[in-house]
Design a protein around this motif. Structure first.
Motif, mmCIF file in Angstrom:
data_model
loop_
_atom_site.group_PDB
_atom_site.id
_atom_site.type_symbol
_atom_site.label_atom_id
_atom_site.label_comp_id
_atom_site.label_asym_id
_atom_site.label_seq_id
_atom_site.Cartn_x
_atom_site.Cartn_y
_atom_site.Cartn_z
ATOM 1 N N GLY A 1 36.898 50.779 31.946
ATOM 2 C CA GLY A 1 37.434 50.065 30.784
ATOM 3 C C GLY A 1 36.476 50.110 29.611
ATOM 4 O O GLY A 1 35.472 50.813 29.607
ATOM 5 N N ASP A 2 36.790 49.346 28.597
ATOM 6 C CA ASP A 2 36.020 49.330 27.356
ATOM 7 C C ASP A 2 34.882 48.327 27.452
ATOM 8 O O ASP A 2 34.939 47.217 26.914
ATOM 9 N N HIS A 3 33.807 48.737 28.141
ATOM 10 C CA HIS A 3 32.654 47.859 28.333
ATOM 11 C C HIS A 3 31.372 48.665 28.187
ATOM 12 O O HIS A 3 31.337 49.868 28.442
ATOM 13 N N ASP A 4 30.290 47.990 27.774
ATOM 14 C CA ASP A 4 28.987 48.631 27.658
ATOM 15 C C ASP A 4 28.500 49.068 29.034
ATOM 16 O O ASP A 4 28.949 48.558 30.066
ATOM 17 N N LEU A 5 27.561 50.001 29.038
ATOM 18 C CA LEU A 5 26.898 50.432 30.263
ATOM 19 C C LEU A 5 25.434 50.032 30.134
ATOM 20 O O LEU A 5 24.785 50.326 29.130
ATOM 21 N N LEU A 6 24.901 49.344 31.131
ATOM 22 C CA LEU A 6 23.556 48.792 31.092
ATOM 23 C C LEU A 6 22.733 49.360 32.240
ATOM 24 O O LEU A 6 23.198 49.385 33.381
ATOM 25 N N LEU A 7 21.525 49.813 31.944
ATOM 26 C CA LEU A 7 20.612 50.328 32.956
ATOM 27 C C LEU A 7 19.337 49.506 32.897
ATOM 28 O O LEU A 7 18.721 49.385 31.833
ATOM 29 N N GLN A 8 18.960 48.908 34.025
ATOM 30 C CA GLN A 8 17.721 48.130 34.085
ATOM 31 C C GLN A 8 17.249 48.056 35.523
ATOM 32 O O GLN A 8 18.006 48.330 36.451
ATOM 33 N N THR A 9 15.982 47.661 35.706
ATOM 34 C CA THR A 9 15.453 47.479 37.053
ATOM 35 C C THR A 9 15.894 46.128 37.576
ATOM 36 O O THR A 9 16.501 45.338 36.850
ATOM 37 N N GLY A 10 15.559 45.806 38.826
ATOM 38 C CA GLY A 10 15.947 44.530 39.429
ATOM 39 C C GLY A 10 15.083 43.361 39.000
ATOM 40 O O GLY A 10 15.377 42.226 39.304
ATOM 41 N N ASN A 11 14.012 43.618 38.274
ATOM 42 C CA ASN A 11 13.129 42.557 37.803
ATOM 43 C C ASN A 11 13.839 41.770 36.708
ATOM 44 O O ASN A 11 14.390 42.339 35.775
ATOM 45 N N ASP B 1 29.804 50.277 24.082
ATOM 46 C CA ASP B 1 31.139 50.846 24.126
ATOM 47 C C ASP B 1 31.663 51.087 22.714
ATOM 48 O O ASP B 1 31.331 50.366 21.784
ATOM 49 N N GLY B 2 32.459 52.110 22.539
ATOM 50 C CA GLY B 2 33.123 52.362 21.261
ATOM 51 C C GLY B 2 32.767 53.713 20.689
ATOM 52 O O GLY B 2 31.796 54.356 21.091
ATOM 53 N N ALA B 3 33.554 54.150 19.729
ATOM 54 C CA ALA B 3 33.375 55.465 19.122
ATOM 55 C C ALA B 3 32.014 55.601 18.455
ATOM 56 O O ALA B 3 31.420 56.667 18.458
ATOM 57 N N SER B 4 31.511 54.544 17.862
ATOM 58 C CA SER B 4 30.198 54.571 17.210
ATOM 59 C C SER B 4 29.205 53.735 17.997
ATOM 60 O O SER B 4 28.309 53.123 17.426
ATOM 61 N N GLY B 5 29.350 53.711 19.304
ATOM 62 C CA GLY B 5 28.500 52.879 20.148
ATOM 63 C C GLY B 5 27.031 53.206 20.004
ATOM 64 O O GLY B 5 26.624 54.356 20.038
ATOM 65 N N THR B 6 26.228 52.187 19.843
ATOM 66 C CA THR B 6 24.786 52.321 19.705
ATOM 67 C C THR B 6 24.164 52.435 21.088
ATOM 68 O O THR B 6 24.610 51.796 22.032
ATOM 69 N N ILE B 7 23.111 53.226 21.198
ATOM 70 C CA ILE B 7 22.309 53.268 22.417
ATOM 71 C C ILE B 7 21.051 52.476 22.109
ATOM 72 O O ILE B 7 20.298 52.812 21.201
ATOM 73 N N LYS B 8 20.845 51.383 22.832
ATOM 74 C CA LYS B 8 19.719 50.492 22.579
ATOM 75 C C LYS B 8 18.658 50.697 23.648
ATOM 76 O O LYS B 8 18.955 50.583 24.835
ATOM 77 N N LEU B 9 17.445 50.979 23.232
ATOM 78 C CA LEU B 9 16.299 51.068 24.128
ATOM 79 C C LEU B 9 15.499 49.794 23.892
ATOM 80 O O LEU B 9 14.870 49.643 22.843
ATOM 81 N N MET B 10 15.544 48.869 24.835
ATOM 82 C CA MET B 10 14.982 47.550 24.600
ATOM 83 C C MET B 10 13.909 47.197 25.630
ATOM 84 O O MET B 10 14.225 46.701 26.717
ATOM 85 N N PRO B 11 12.637 47.459 25.284
ATOM 86 C CA PRO B 11 11.574 47.028 26.191
ATOM 87 C C PRO B 11 11.465 45.507 26.197
ATOM 88 O O PRO B 11 11.911 44.847 25.265
ATOM 89 N N ASN B 12 10.909 44.959 27.250
ATOM 90 C CA ASN B 12 10.730 43.518 27.351
ATOM 91 C C ASN B 12 9.450 43.115 26.630
ATOM 92 O O ASN B 12 8.438 43.796 26.717
#
Length: 176
Positions: free
Chosen positions: A47-57, A67-78
């Motif tokens: 469906g129309d939802h973001d995809l998130l990749l992270q560790t278990g921490n 999600d979306g035609a102009s969807g941003t890819i966010k690289l977000m360090p902690n």
């Protein structure tokens, strides 16, 4: 739990209950692989939802593909984490795909200065502060020119060029 009869095998676990996880547990240094080997493997949301990749921490950074035609890819360090480019041996490269400019800014470009690297031969690199902000060069020496030809420092348009020290009581050199 889905696994072979071998005691050291990887397994697939479907956790019982509402909001239950589906876990792929590899044995040792095993990895999760997708695709057929002859085409790109695809991991996608349903469906129309973001995809998130992270560790278990719980305090880890993450990568979000919006999600979306102009969807941003966010690289977000902690917290104070960094985004590293390159492997420490080879030069890291940040580039665009195709013949487009590369723009660096903060706050999604809102109230931010920018650095624009313009695509094509003999194009300029623009350092543009927001409003009346300055461009600060913090170095013992500022070197201009290619080393084998004349170097030019000029004003933009019909304006004076002023050279002065940071001390407010010293004089200036003005080229009108």
């Amino acid at each position: 739990i889905l696994k072979t009869g071998n005691a050291t095998t990887s397994n697939l676990t479907i956790v019982d209950g509402g909001d239950g996880d589906v876990q792929v547990n590899t044995d040792g240094t095993g990895k999760l692989s997708v695709g057929s080997g002859s085409a790109a493997g695809v991991v996608s949301s349903i469906g129309d939802h973001d995809l998130l990749l992270q560790t278990g921490n719980a305090t880890t950074g993450n990568i979000t593909i919006a999600d979306g035609a102009s969807g941003t890819i966010k690289l977000m360090p902690n917290t104070d984490g960094a985004i590293a480019i390159g492997n420490g041996v080879q030069t890291g490269k940040l580039t665009t795909r195709g013949t487009t400019d590369l723009v660096l800014s903060t706050n999604s470009g809102v109230n931010s200065g920018t650095i624009t690297i313009t695509d094509a031969v003999n194009q300029s690199i623009a350092l543009a502060p927001n409003g009346t902000g300055d461009i600060s060069l913090t170095a013992d020496n500022v070197v201009v020119g290619p080393g084998d030809a004349q170097a030019v420092i000029k004003s933009s348009g019909d304006h004076n060029l002023v050279l002065k020290t940071g001390n407010s009581t010293t004089g200036t050199i003005v080229i009108e």
